[in-house]
Design a protein around this motif. Structure first.
Motif, short mmCIF file in Angstrom:
data_model
loop_
_atom_site.label_atom_id
_atom_site.label_comp_id
_atom_site.label_asym_id
_atom_site.label_seq_id
_atom_site.Cartn_x
_atom_site.Cartn_y
_atom_site.Cartn_z
N LEU A 155 79.54 157.83 13.89
CA LEU A 155 78.88 157.13 12.80
C LEU A 155 79.89 156.60 11.79
O LEU A 155 80.91 157.24 11.53
CB LEU A 155 77.89 158.05 12.10
CG LEU A 155 76.67 158.48 12.92
CD1 LEU A 155 75.83 159.47 12.12
CD2 LEU A 155 75.81 157.26 13.29
N PRO A 156 79.60 155.42 11.22
CA PRO A 156 80.51 154.86 10.21
C PRO A 156 80.50 155.69 8.92
O PRO A 156 79.63 156.55 8.72
CB PRO A 156 79.91 153.47 9.93
CG PRO A 156 78.94 153.21 11.04
CD PRO A 156 78.46 154.54 11.50
N ASN A 157 81.44 155.38 8.07
CA ASN A 157 81.41 155.92 6.71
C ASN A 157 80.56 154.97 5.86
O ASN A 157 81.03 153.92 5.41
CB ASN A 157 82.84 156.00 6.14
CG ASN A 157 83.67 157.03 6.86
OD1 ASN A 157 83.20 158.13 7.16
ND2 ASN A 157 84.91 156.68 7.15
N PRO B 5 73.71 155.35 0.99
CA PRO B 5 72.61 155.92 1.79
C PRO B 5 71.59 154.86 2.18
O PRO B 5 70.94 154.97 3.23
CB PRO B 5 71.99 156.97 0.86
CG PRO B 5 73.07 157.28 -0.14
CD PRO B 5 73.85 156.02 -0.32
N GLU B 6 71.46 153.81 1.36
CA GLU B 6 70.49 152.75 1.66
C GLU B 6 70.86 152.00 2.92
O GLU B 6 69.99 151.61 3.69
CB GLU B 6 70.38 151.78 0.47
CG GLU B 6 69.56 152.31 -0.69
CD GLU B 6 68.13 152.64 -0.28
OE1 GLU B 6 67.46 151.77 0.32
OE2 GLU B 6 67.69 153.77 -0.55
N ASP B 7 72.15 151.76 3.14
CA ASP B 7 72.58 151.08 4.37
C ASP B 7 72.13 151.86 5.59
O ASP B 7 71.60 151.30 6.55
CB ASP B 7 74.11 150.92 4.39
CG ASP B 7 74.60 149.78 3.53
OD1 ASP B 7 73.75 149.02 3.00
OD2 ASP B 7 75.82 149.63 3.37
N LEU B 8 72.36 153.17 5.57
CA LEU B 8 71.95 154.02 6.68
C LEU B 8 70.44 154.04 6.84
O LEU B 8 69.92 153.85 7.95
CB LEU B 8 72.48 155.44 6.47
CG LEU B 8 72.01 156.50 7.47
CD1 LEU B 8 72.41 156.14 8.89
CD2 LEU B 8 72.54 157.87 7.09
N LYS B 9 69.73 154.25 5.74
CA LYS B 9 68.27 154.33 5.78
C LYS B 9 67.67 153.04 6.33
O LYS B 9 66.80 153.07 7.21
CB LYS B 9 67.74 154.61 4.38
CG LYS B 9 66.22 154.63 4.26
CD LYS B 9 65.82 154.99 2.84
CE LYS B 9 64.30 154.99 2.67
NZ LYS B 9 63.74 153.62 2.69
#
Length: 200
Positions: free
Chosen positions: A61-63, A67-71
């Motif tokens: 997984l990227p850094n 959290p919004e990018d991931l969500k």
């Protein structure tokens, strides 16, 4: 389970995230991602999102910058996966692979190579077992295109033959899904795999 098809804007958001966090080992566009999810939705056994989501990013997984990018990317990816799974299982006529288009010597050519490469990525993480001869031939249709170079089409490309190869991909994908679906049903497994939002 969300099964609302993604809008053009939502596909663009996925593509921006793929490019923002991607590299040479990751999925970088929604055509490849579409092929990836098609194979996952067609697999003989459901692959957990904890396996397939990191595979989009080359296994790690990227850094994430926020959290919004991931969500957001999880929500959009799981929705698209679920749409494909539902289409293939219940409305295969609605299933249309997300291919690219390019100009070649004054002609518009449809390209399926990236889609096919994504399909094969998913087969690898889903560990598909050997297929019977008929289904193996269908899969070879996808393999042959995945092995072609999309960056520079040869000047002597037989456009008609190439476009027929591309046209054969969607029927092959539907037939492979139906084969594995019949195997799942015969063993009492879930009628079609679908994705859940996880805690990664």
């Amino acid at each position: 389970m969300q099964s609302q098809p993604l809008s053009a804007t939502e596909f663009e958001a996925i593509e921006e995230t793929l490019l923002k966090y991607g590299d040479d080992y990751t999925i970088l566009n929604t055509c490849e991602l579409d092929g990836f999810f098609t194979a996952l939705a067609s697999s003989p056994e459901q692959v957990d999102i904890a396996q397939w989501f990191p595979a989009i990013w080359g296994g790690q997984l990227p850094n994430w910058e926020s959290p919004e990018d991931l969500k957001n990317v999880i929500e959009l990816c799981t929705r698209h996966y679920n749409v494909l799974a539902l289409q293939l299982a219940e409305d295969p006529a609605a299933f249309a692979p997300r291919f690219e288009a390019s100009e070649h010597q004054g002609q518009t050519v449809t390209l399926a190579e990236e889609w096919c490469f994504g399909y094969l990525r998913a087969i690898a993480i889903a560990h598909w077992p050997a297929l019977p001869a008929i289904q193996a031939a269908l899969l070879q249709t996808i393999v042959d295109l995945a092995e072609q170079d999309t960056f520079e089409l040869p000047e002597d490309l037989d456009v008609a033959a190439h476009q027929q190869q591309v046209a054969d991909v969607a029927p092959a994908a539907r037939a492979l899904h139906d084969y594995w679906l019949s195997q799942r049903v015969s063993t009492g497994s879930c009628a079609f795999p679908h994705a859940h939002r996880p805690d990664l």
